[in-house]
Enzyme design. Structure first.
Site, short mmCIF file in Angstrom:
data_model
loop_
_atom_site.label_atom_id
_atom_site.label_comp_id
_atom_site.label_asym_id
_atom_site.label_seq_id
_atom_site.Cartn_x
_atom_site.Cartn_y
_atom_site.Cartn_z
N LYS A 1 -7.46 -0.70 6.79
CA LYS A 1 -7.91 -1.59 5.49
C LYS A 1 -6.78 -3.28 5.63
CE LYS A 1 -7.35 1.89 2.64
NZ LYS A 1 -7.58 3.02 3.35
N HIS B 1 0.83 -1.52 0.09
CA HIS B 1 0.01 -0.01 0.02
C HIS B 1 0.53 1.56 -0.31
CE1 HIS B 1 -4.03 1.38 0.88
NE2 HIS B 1 -3.73 2.86 0.88
N ARG C 1 -12.22 12.92 4.39
CA ARG C 1 -11.21 13.49 4.43
C ARG C 1 -10.90 14.00 3.60
NH1 ARG C 1 -7.51 9.20 5.55
NH2 ARG C 1 -6.02 11.05 6.22
N SER D 1 -6.33 4.24 8.85
CA SER D 1 -7.22 4.05 6.88
C SER D 1 -6.33 3.22 6.56
CB SER D 1 -7.49 6.02 6.33
OG SER D 1 -7.10 5.19 5.45
N ASP E 1 -13.48 3.04 7.20
CA ASP E 1 -12.82 3.66 6.35
C ASP E 1 -13.46 4.77 5.06
OD1 ASP E 1 -10.18 4.53 5.55
OD2 ASP E 1 -10.16 3.45 4.19
N1 URA Z 1 -4.05 6.15 1.53
C1 URA Z 1 -4.95 5.29 2.40
O1 URA Z 1 -5.73 4.42 2.08
N2 URA Z 1 -4.97 6.01 3.29
C2 URA Z 1 -4.81 7.33 3.86
O2 URA Z 1 -5.04 8.84 4.23
C3 URA Z 1 -3.68 7.66 3.25
C4 URA Z 1 -3.80 7.26 2.20
#
Ligand code: URA
Length: 442
Positions: free
Chosen positions: A187, A82, A168, A183, A161
């Site tokens: 996930k 990620h 956000r 966040s 999320d």
């Molecule tokens: N990626 C995400 O999933 N969340 C964030 O807040 C920033 C990048």
């Protein structure tokens, strides 16, 4: 729970109890707290932060707002990657099939565009028919069968999320370590991984431009991973210029196809291989980065990685013909070349200006209800350090109208700086962070 009281306490710098935060997040996910109250709380968090106990409670609540993938019947290692978010950052779309064709299951849950950065989900959805909102059952079945699923947050999986992320994005409350960490990690933990590789973006185009903050973010996410038995390795990679050339949803898919056919920009390939080498080592598929790189290069050269992408696209309802004929991707009606205004050396290609340029063209959202136009954006071939002459093409603008081409050009005038000095762009991969500490690579 009286929500204005919680907002007031956070606004005044007090900590919230884990139980209160949990109740708030679960109620928000279920639609019992309105966006305007949550937006006010997010802004209070933006200014006041969250301590470690609050961040842990927030992450657990977001995780528990939905269900987790059950991948226990998969014998393979389950590794994901990620990114904290960048401009032109399409690495996930190359990496997922590349790693999945090498004996690792890749359950990959991503997001939409956030702030000035693009999102993997928006990019994938520019492939006609491609569905990212799979049910939990569909995702589990696909990962068992294909080895990979590329998902968005849904009402079933981390719904908190899904809602907080969109809120956000629309309320300028992205750039906060505990909000980014919770966040991402909610996930990732919901994916039931055996390991996670993080790409923490560095430099002016990153959400956190300061190295100190990037290292603190890495440490926070490694710690959250450890609490949930998920080993995490983080690489810090350059985001002081866009990654690759394409910035804009469908244009980025076409660039991923180029990489998987052995072409494409060298910086994108390099970051992909560096992150992929960590994924293959975390999954114990190989024991050295050199061996991992060899395996990945062979999988690209033989077409195996491309075939895996095709399988994923077909499994998720997309039109696989975009791989052999990228003109089947959404096409912008207007194009124009952007040329150098003078002789000199490219000093900077500012990712934020390019990213906001894409939003201005219609390729990102200004509010939560906006629809994204997948066809628009830029191909920016100029990189800091390039010597250029007046009139030399530096970029192509893809837009919906002649007026938008003008706006797109104005954004590039801000973004691409030509001068006479020798710029020093950040190294593509500069640090490696694990639970054992920080290693400076370059
Ligand atoms: N990626 C995400 O999933 N969340 C964030 O807040 C920033 C990048």
């Amino acid at each position: 729970m009286i929500v204005p009281r919680l907002i007031e306490r956070k606004r005044d710098g007090q900590a919230l109890d884990p139980g209160e935060l949990r109740e708030l997040v679960l109620a928000y996910a279920e639609g019992q707290v309105p966006d305007y109250q949550m937006a006010a709380l997010l802004m209070a968090v933006y200014f006041r932060g969250l301590d470690r106990t609050e961040m842990n409670a927030l992450t657990s609540a977001m995780l528990d707002s939905g269900r987790r993938l059950d991948l226990s019947r998969i014998a393979l290692p389950r590794i994901d990657k990620h990114s904290t978010g960048g401009v032109g950052d399409k690495v996930s779309i190359v990496l997922a099939p590349l790693i999945a064709c090498l004996g690792v299951a890749v359950p990959m849950m991503s997001g939409r565009g956030l702030g000035h950065t693009g999102g993997t989900v928006d990019k994938l959805e520019s492939i006609p028919g491609f569905r990212t909102a799979l049910s939990l059952d569909e995702a589990e079945r696909q990962i068992r069968k294909v080895g990979c699923a590329m998902l968005s947050q849904t009402n079933e999986i981390v719904p908190a999320d899904r809602k907080l992320y969109a809120l956000r994005d629309a309320t300028a409350t992205v750039e906060v370590i505990p909000l980014i960490a919770s966040s991402i990690m909610s996930k990732k933990i919901a994916e039931s991984l055996t390991g996670l590789v993080l790409d923490i973006k560095r430099g002016s185009g990153a959400f956190l431009p300061e190295l100190e903050d990037e290292l603190a973010l890495a440490a926070a996410m490694i710690d959250l991973g450890a609490q949930h038995e998920c080993p995490v390795v983080a690489l810090l990679t350059a985001m002081d210029r866009p990654l690759g050339w394409a910035c804009g949803n469908a244009l980025e898919i076409a660039e991923c196809v180029e990489i998987l056919t052995g072409g494409g920009p060298a910086d994108l390939l390099e970051v992909t291989l560096a992150l992929g080498a960590e994924m293959l080592q975390l999954g114990a598929v190989c024991s050295t980065a050199a061996a991992a790189r060899q395996m990945m290069s062979a999988a690209i050269a033989s077409g195996r990685a491309m075939r895996k992408l095709e399988e994923i696209i077909v499994a998720q309802g997309g039109d696989k013909r975009v791989l052999s004929d990228p003109s089947r991707l959404p096409q912008a009606s207007h194009r124009a070349t952007f040329a150098a205004a003078r002789d000199g050396i490219v000093q900077a290609v500012e990712p934020r200006a390019v990213g906001y340029g894409v939003i201005e063209l219609g390729g990102g959202r200004r509010n939560m209800e906006d629809k994204v136009d997948p066809s628009v954006g830029y191909i920016v071939t100029a990189k800091p350090g390039d010597r250029v002459v007046r009139g030399q093409p530096l970029a192509t603008i893809y837009a919906r109208s002649a007026g938008d081409l003008g706006n797109g050009a104005r954004a590039l005038e801000q973004a691409i700086v030509i001068g006479d000095g020798s710029p020093e762009p950040l190294p593509l991969v500069s640090h490696r962070v694990t639970a054992h500490g920080v290693e400076v690579i370059a």
